[in-house]
Structure formats: C-alpha cells, structure tokens
Design a protein around this motif. Structure first.
Motif, short mmCIF file in Angstrom:
data_model
loop_
_atom_site.label_atom_id
_atom_site.label_comp_id
_atom_site.label_asym_id
_atom_site.label_seq_id
_atom_site.Cartn_x
_atom_site.Cartn_y
_atom_site.Cartn_z
N PRO A 5 0.83 -1.22 0.00
CA PRO A 5 0.00 0.00 0.00
C PRO A 5 0.86 1.27 0.00
CG PRO A 5 -0.70 -1.54 1.71
CD PRO A 5 0.57 -2.07 1.15
N GLY A 6 0.45 2.25 -0.81
CA GLY A 6 1.15 3.52 -0.86
C GLY A 6 2.35 3.53 -1.79
N TYR A 7 2.65 2.41 -2.44
CA TYR A 7 3.78 2.34 -3.35
C TYR A 7 3.29 2.10 -4.78
CZ TYR A 7 6.90 2.03 0.65
OH TYR A 7 7.58 2.30 1.79
N TYR A 8 4.08 2.53 -5.75
CA TYR A 8 3.75 2.31 -7.15
C TYR A 8 4.23 0.93 -7.60
CZ TYR A 8 2.66 7.24 -7.53
OH TYR A 8 2.11 8.47 -7.36
N ASP A 9 3.57 0.37 -8.57
CA ASP A 9 3.96 -0.90 -9.17
C ASP A 9 4.49 -0.61 -10.57
OD1 ASP A 9 4.20 -3.48 -10.16
OD2 ASP A 9 2.27 -4.14 -9.37
N VAL A 10 5.55 -1.28 -10.96
CA VAL A 10 6.14 -1.03 -12.28
C VAL A 10 5.44 -1.80 -13.39
CG1 VAL A 10 8.40 -0.47 -11.32
CG2 VAL A 10 7.89 -2.82 -11.99
N MET A 11 4.55 -2.71 -13.06
CA MET A 11 3.87 -3.53 -14.07
C MET A 11 2.46 -3.00 -14.34
SD MET A 11 6.15 -5.67 -14.84
CE MET A 11 5.27 -6.83 -15.84
N VAL A 12 2.16 -2.85 -15.59
CA VAL A 12 0.82 -2.47 -16.03
C VAL A 12 0.45 -3.46 -17.13
CG1 VAL A 12 -0.59 -0.69 -17.14
CG2 VAL A 12 1.20 -0.04 -15.53
N GLY A 13 -0.70 -4.06 -17.02
CA GLY A 13 -1.07 -5.04 -18.04
C GLY A 13 -2.55 -5.33 -18.03
N GLY A 14 -2.93 -6.15 -18.96
CA GLY A 14 -4.33 -6.52 -19.06
C GLY A 14 -4.53 -7.42 -20.25
N ALA A 15 -5.77 -7.57 -20.64
CA ALA A 15 -6.11 -8.44 -21.76
C ALA A 15 -7.08 -7.73 -22.69
CB ALA A 15 -6.72 -9.73 -21.25
N VAL A 16 -7.08 -8.16 -23.93
CA VAL A 16 -8.02 -7.63 -24.92
C VAL A 16 -9.30 -8.44 -24.82
CG1 VAL A 16 -8.42 -7.23 -27.38
CG2 VAL A 16 -6.12 -6.99 -26.43
N GLY A 17 -10.41 -7.76 -24.65
CA GLY A 17 -11.70 -8.43 -24.55
C GLY A 17 -12.21 -8.89 -25.90
N VAL A 18 -13.14 -9.83 -25.87
CA VAL A 18 -13.76 -10.33 -27.10
C VAL A 18 -14.44 -9.16 -27.81
CG1 VAL A 18 -15.52 -11.86 -28.04
CG2 VAL A 18 -14.08 -12.63 -26.16
N GLY A 19 -14.14 -8.97 -29.09
CA GLY A 19 -14.74 -7.90 -29.87
C GLY A 19 -14.10 -6.54 -29.65
N GLU A 20 -13.05 -6.47 -28.85
CA GLU A 20 -12.37 -5.21 -28.53
C GLU A 20 -11.10 -5.10 -29.36
OE1 GLU A 20 -11.56 -2.99 -24.35
OE2 GLU A 20 -10.80 -5.02 -24.47
N SER A 21 -10.80 -3.92 -29.89
CA SER A 21 -9.56 -3.73 -30.65
C SER A 21 -8.41 -3.56 -29.67
CB SER A 21 -9.67 -2.50 -31.55
OG SER A 21 -9.62 -1.31 -30.77
N TYR A 22 -7.19 -3.71 -30.17
CA TYR A 22 -6.01 -3.49 -29.34
C TYR A 22 -5.99 -2.05 -28.82
CZ TYR A 22 -4.17 -7.95 -31.00
OH TYR A 22 -3.99 -9.28 -31.27
N GLU A 23 -6.37 -1.11 -29.67
CA GLU A 23 -6.37 0.29 -29.28
C GLU A 23 -7.40 0.54 -28.18
OE1 GLU A 23 -6.38 -0.82 -32.42
OE2 GLU A 23 -4.57 0.02 -33.33
N GLU A 24 -8.59 -0.03 -28.32
CA GLU A 24 -9.63 0.12 -27.29
C GLU A 24 -9.17 -0.47 -25.97
OE1 GLU A 24 -13.66 -0.07 -30.06
OE2 GLU A 24 -12.70 -1.94 -29.43
#
Length: 55
Positions: A5-24
C-alpha cells in the motif's frame, strides 16, 4: 488487495476483450491501471515466442 500500500507498481497489463480492438483495450487498461485518459494509436506489431506463452 494491495501488496504494498502507498507504493507504485512497475507492471501495467491486461487483456483484450472479445470484440475489442487493441487500441480500445489499451485506452481501457491505461484508465484502469494508471487512471489516465489519453488517445492511443497503432505503432507496430511484434510477436514474442519466449516465456510461457506467445505474446
């Protein structure tokens, strides 16, 4: 639940949803993970075959 808590994490990530473009997905993930709303645009494509699965 935050591991550090209170610290930043260097990792940002996620997944592309069905029907979603990479940009979206990028716009959504930036808002979810970092709280920023910025336009994104396609720059290049790559395939990484290292690690546990293709990226």
């Amino acid at each position: 639940m935050s591991r550090f808590p209170g610290y930043y994490d260097v990792m940002v990530g996620g997944a592309v949803g069905v029907g979603e473009s990479y940009e979206e997905a990028a716009v959504r993930e930036l808002a979810e993970e970092l709280g920023v709303r910025v336009p994104v645009r396609f720059l290049f494509k790559f395939l990484c075959r290292e690690g546990t699965s293709p990226i």
